[in-house]
Design an enzyme around this catalytic site. Structure first.
Site, PDB file in Angstrom:
ATOM      1  N   CYS A 152      44.208  47.162  44.832  1.00  0.00           N
ATOM      2  CA  CYS A 152      42.667  47.686  44.384  1.00  0.00           C
ATOM      3  C   CYS A 152      42.178  47.006  43.543  1.00  0.00           C
ATOM      4  O   CYS A 152      41.895  45.717  43.517  1.00  0.00           O
ATOM      5  CB  CYS A 152      42.749  49.293  44.305  1.00  0.00           C
ATOM      6  SG  CYS A 152      41.107  49.742  44.499  1.00  0.00           S
TER       7      CYS A 152
ATOM      8  N   HIS B 104      45.561  50.921  49.148  1.00  0.00           N
ATOM      9  CA  HIS B 104      46.610  51.586  48.356  1.00  0.00           C
ATOM     10  C   HIS B 104      47.921  51.860  49.320  1.00  0.00           C
ATOM     11  O   HIS B 104      47.881  52.995  49.755  1.00  0.00           O
ATOM     12  CB  HIS B 104      46.175  52.806  47.757  1.00  0.00           C
ATOM     13  CG  HIS B 104      45.016  52.523  46.572  1.00  0.00           C
ATOM     14  ND1 HIS B 104      45.598  52.471  45.399  1.00  0.00           N
ATOM     15  CD2 HIS B 104      43.902  52.495  46.514  1.00  0.00           C
ATOM     16  CE1 HIS B 104      44.488  52.406  44.384  1.00  0.00           C
ATOM     17  NE2 HIS B 104      43.538  52.641  45.379  1.00  0.00           N
TER      18      HIS B 104
ATOM     19  N   GLU C 221      50.870  51.972  48.636  1.00  0.00           N
ATOM     20  CA  GLU C 221      51.914  52.923  47.844  1.00  0.00           C
ATOM     21  C   GLU C 221      51.883  54.324  48.603  1.00  0.00           C
ATOM     22  O   GLU C 221      52.869  55.055  48.719  1.00  0.00           O
ATOM     23  CB  GLU C 221      51.601  53.256  46.683  1.00  0.00           C
ATOM     24  CG  GLU C 221      50.263  53.661  46.073  1.00  0.00           C
ATOM     25  CD  GLU C 221      49.130  52.544  45.615  1.00  0.00           C
ATOM     26  OE1 GLU C 221      48.376  52.940  44.786  1.00  0.00           O
ATOM     27  OE2 GLU C 221      49.140  51.568  46.500  1.00  0.00           O
TER      28      GLU C 221
END
Length: 532
Positions: free
Chosen positions: A381, A508, A510
């Site tokens: 990001c 993102h 993750e």
């Protein structure tokens, strides 16, 4: 439908979220479909506008809800995608009730905590069970017993227990058994007091999960059972484990899920299939080789601000049979004179997401160090945006390159506010959020990482993006746009093909990583770190 409510007592931070997530994994391993939900009794409508130092990271669900970090634990353990109804706050409840009152939906009635607020809470919990079509809904009540702000939620779940019947509802209370070093004793009194508080409002716990630093003595177990009015085998010890993902196995040593199934009237003869989970935990505990990765961020003093990033790095390590040693670096500490000293001992550098200009110049310098020294780099990001700014300044020789987030009058706005965001003034829940499809460009590293898949779906949370007016200049000098939004207007990733591993992504990744199924970007990043 079966309902499980997890409450906490004495102090916060005892692991209610991990207990709830672990129970979800155990019930799923028994063949039950599980949905998870978190209630946070603060007045914010969601977690999106809360400083990470207050509550840690903001976890984003697939439908774009900005939620508490515990939902990340639920997704990683249970491996089920959650939604906006998985997170409930006091702000959401009051917002809905006040809007109904303004619209005349209460037909002139006096609006009160009971029944109107509690009915709205129950409605959201029941709706979660409906849309999930789960066998069991696990709802964690944030905060601790006795908090003023939690009282309407505790009253609501008391009412649910009455409405659905005791065989369809179980209360699990997580509380502390402290060890007094001077006397060498474990003390049950804190649990007794928090249970007394719960019972005073009509909630009688079925199971006590005792957070302790050492195994409970049989005397303490009997004492908790007697004074808290629970069956002897319903006192479950919750000790510290070497790996977060060993928690379900540790709790199951006390037959945790069997007892919960018994209390719910579920078939507890079905043994949990934990073979794969045990294999994963055994592998985690046997890892020897290590890679060191720097996380360069602005909220380093609270590691929970980057919880999903940290876990995703470890997942990437598991798939490469490696431990990941994270070096936490405060972005503001990275300067021209300190960068080499801080970063030289790292096998890889990760710059995570964030907002605001504090620490940005340090992130840019960390990105520069990775680019010039051929150190594997992953930008998430804002991390991708800082990579674009660094490249523009030092390769394209545009010293005025910046983001309009930091400088609205930037001479070279290589990162700018997205057009749909320009008419938006409200902050909460208005970013580009949730799952978005990205088109990968063939013959790029990211295309190879995703196994030559042309379209992927990833979770987003941003207002600013790479300015595509600069795309041709960037690609001419060696940094390419390797994926974009479906309409081609948003750059979803940038990479440097001639670098060992240099990728920045606008999304993102993750949030989609799992301990037994690492996200491909993190798996490949850790592999590059080890092979550098």
């Amino acid at each position: 439908m079966k309902y499980i409510f997890v409450t906490g007592g004495v102090v916060s931070g005892l692991g209610k979220g991990i207990t709830a997530a672990s129970l979800g994994r155990l019930l799923k391993s028994r063949g039950y479909k599980v949905a998870a939900q978190k209630i946070d009794p603060y007045l914010n409508v969601d977690s999106g506008t809360i400083n990470p130092y207050q509550h840690g990271e903001v976890f984003v669900t697939k439908d774009g809800a900005e939620t508490d970090l515990d939902l990340g634990h639920y997704e990683r353990f249970i491996d089920e995608d959650l939604c906006e109804y998985s997170h409930l706050t006091t702000g959401k409840i009051y917002w809905n009730v006040i809007n109904k009152e303004r619209n005349g939906e209460y037909l002139g009635k006096t609006v009160q905590i009971i029944p109107h607020i509690t009915e709205e809470i129950k409605k959201r919990i029941y709706y979660m069970s409906k849309i999930s079509d789960a066998d069991v809904v696990i709802t964690e009540i944030g905060g601790t017993t006795g908090d003023i702000e939690s009282q309407p939620f505790l009253e609501a779940i008391r009412q649910i227990s009455l409405e659905v019947g005791q065989k369809n509802c179980v209360f699990i209370h997580v509380a502390l058994v402290p060890y007094i070093e001077s006397s060498g004793e474990q003390k049950s009194k804190p649990i007794q007091h928090s249970v007394k508080e719960l019972r005073s409002i009509g909630i009688i716990p079925n199971v006590i999960v005792a957070r302790c630093t050492a195994p409970l003595s049989e005397n303490i177990k009997r004492k908790i059972s007697l004074f808290c009015n629970v069956k002897p085998d319903c006192v479950i010890e919750n000790t510290t484990v070497s790996s977060l993902y060993a928690a379900p196995l540790m709790l199951e040593k006390s037959n945790f899920s069997s007892i919960v199934c018994r209390e719910l009237g579920l078939d507890y003869s079905r043994q949990p299939d934990l073979k794969n989970w045990k294999t994963m935990v055994k592998k985690i505990e046997s890892l020897r080789d290590t890679v060191r990765v720097a996380i360069v961020g602005k909220y380093i003093n609270l590691h929970d601000a980057y919880l999903s990033v940290f876990e995703a790095l470890r997942h990437g390590g598991y798939e490469n049979s490696l431990k990941v040693d994270v070096k936490w670096i405060e972005a503001e500490s990275v300067t021209q004179s300190s960068a080499e000293e801080l970063l030289n001992d790292c096998d890889g550098i990760l710059v995570p997401g964030g907002f605001g200009d504090r620490g940005v110049e340090g992130k840019i310098l960390a990105t520069k160090f990775a680019r010039l020294n051929n150190v594997p780099f992953l930008g998430l990001c804002l991390g991708m945006q800082t990579a674009a700014i660094e490249f523009a300044r030092n390769v394209l020789y545009l010293p005025g390159a910046s983001s309009t987030e930091f400088d609205e009058e930037a001479e070279e706005p290589v990162v700018s506010l997205m057009v749909p965001q320009k008419a938006i003034n409200r902050k909460g829940g208005t970013m580009r959020l949730g799952d978005m499809e990205c088109k990968l460009i063939p013959d790029t590293l990211i295309y190879e990482i995703y196994k030559n898949t042309q379209t992927i779906s990833e979770r987003h949370r941003h207002r600013y993006s790479f300015n595509m007016k600069y795309r041709e200049m960037f690609e001419h000098k060696g940094m390419v746009v390797s994926s974009s939004s479906e309409d081609g207007l948003v750059a979803e990733s940038l990479e440097i093909p001639k670098h060992r591993f240099f990728i920045g992504v606008q999304y993102h990744p993750e949030f989609k990583s799992r301990p037994n199924r690492a996200h491909p970007l993190f798996r490949s990043f850790i592999e590059a770190c080890y092979n550098k």
